[in-house]
Design an enzyme around this catalytic site. Sequence first.
Site, PDB file in Angstrom:
ATOM      1  N   SER A  62       0.857  -1.193   0.000  1.00 19.81           N
ATOM      2  CA  SER A  62       0.000   0.000   0.000  1.00 19.81           C
ATOM      3  C   SER A  62       0.886   1.234   0.000  1.00 19.81           C
ATOM      4  O   SER A  62       2.025   1.192   0.488  1.00 19.81           O
ATOM      5  CB  SER A  62      -0.857  -0.002   1.266  1.00 19.81           C
ATOM      6  OG  SER A  62      -1.528   1.232   1.418  1.00 19.81           O
TER       7      SER A  62
ATOM      8  N   TYR B 136      -1.782   0.452  10.550  1.00 18.55           N
ATOM      9  CA  TYR B 136      -1.786  -0.014   9.162  1.00 18.55           C
ATOM     10  C   TYR B 136      -0.495   0.409   8.459  1.00 18.55           C
ATOM     11  O   TYR B 136       0.098  -0.376   7.705  1.00 18.55           O
ATOM     12  CB  TYR B 136      -3.019   0.546   8.451  1.00 18.55           C
ATOM     13  CG  TYR B 136      -3.214   0.042   7.039  1.00 18.55           C
ATOM     14  CD1 TYR B 136      -3.376  -1.310   6.771  1.00 18.55           C
ATOM     15  CD2 TYR B 136      -3.261   0.931   5.965  1.00 18.55           C
ATOM     16  CE1 TYR B 136      -3.563  -1.766   5.470  1.00 18.55           C
ATOM     17  CE2 TYR B 136      -3.467   0.489   4.666  1.00 18.55           C
ATOM     18  CZ  TYR B 136      -3.613  -0.861   4.417  1.00 18.55           C
ATOM     19  OH  TYR B 136      -3.793  -1.308   3.131  1.00 18.55           O
TER      20      TYR B 136
HETATM   21  C1  8X3 Z   1      -4.985   1.625   1.177  1.00 17.37           C
HETATM   22  C2  8X3 Z   1      -4.446   2.994   1.055  1.00 17.37           C
HETATM   23  O1  8X3 Z   1      -4.701   5.361   1.886  1.00 17.37           O
HETATM   24  O2  8X3 Z   1      -6.181   3.765   2.889  1.00 17.37           O
HETATM   25  O3  8X3 Z   1      -4.027   0.639   1.247  1.00 17.37           O
HETATM   26  O4  8X3 Z   1      -3.866   3.755   3.457  1.00 17.37           O
HETATM   27  S1  8X3 Z   1      -4.821   3.990   2.395  1.00 17.37           S
END
Ligand code: 8X3
Length: 244
Positions: free
Chosen positions: A129, A142
């Site tokens: 990502s 994340y």
């Molecule tokens: C998804 C991109 O911008 O939500 O992997 O982190 S974001």
Amino acid sequence: MPTALVTGASSGIGAATARMLAGQGWEVICVARRTERIEALAAEIGGRAITCDVSDADSVAALADQVGDRLDLLVNNAGGAHGQQPIAEADFDDWTTMYTSNVLGAGRVTKALLPALVAAAGTIVFVTSTAADAAYEGGAGYNAAKAGEMMLARALRLELFDQPVRICEIAPGMVRTDEFSLTRFDGDQARADKVYDGVDEPLVADDVADAIVWVATRPGHVNIDRITIRPRAQAAQHKVHRTN
Ligand code: 8X3
């Protein structure tokens, strides 16, 4: 017929990748926890379905047994985001879930299938990502998980530099899928929809699948290390053009 295995194939980017690969003549092994979904997809594309939880060691060992001695392509796509709280309010169960699927899951599946991939002079794709590159408020769990997964790809490429196997990373920005934001916000559809509010054309799963299939179908001596892929409306993580 070359064989590909796609994790997280029950929806979104994984399902789109499985369909696109099958459309280009690959035999596709669709892998996910949700058996009904992957069986339906496998029936649709003439592939195989193997139920597996990438965060479970026994489940991954059973997957490797069923795959056998040779595999041409592994797409490490299983994973995702859970929650978007600032660190001051972090829910570490969410962080554990993200680390377990995005980092440990990709690592575990890769380790288990590596002999088959090397035997076939195969390709390993990690779907990470742009969250691996740029921190954002509420993103720490994340961000860290995707940065961790990105480092798996980078270390593995060095470790296998003398082996006939390619290591590629696809780093998508804003992709509108049925489940990514809905999962992140625990089923809150209004909050999920807000992510894409006023964005002219977010990427869709097929756009990312297209990039995955492209790196996997370059001539064998060509290793595409990484593709960062965003919608035109997203110049950078925070720089998103909205029409409202
Ligand atoms: C998804 C991109 O911008 O939500 O992997 O982190 S974001």
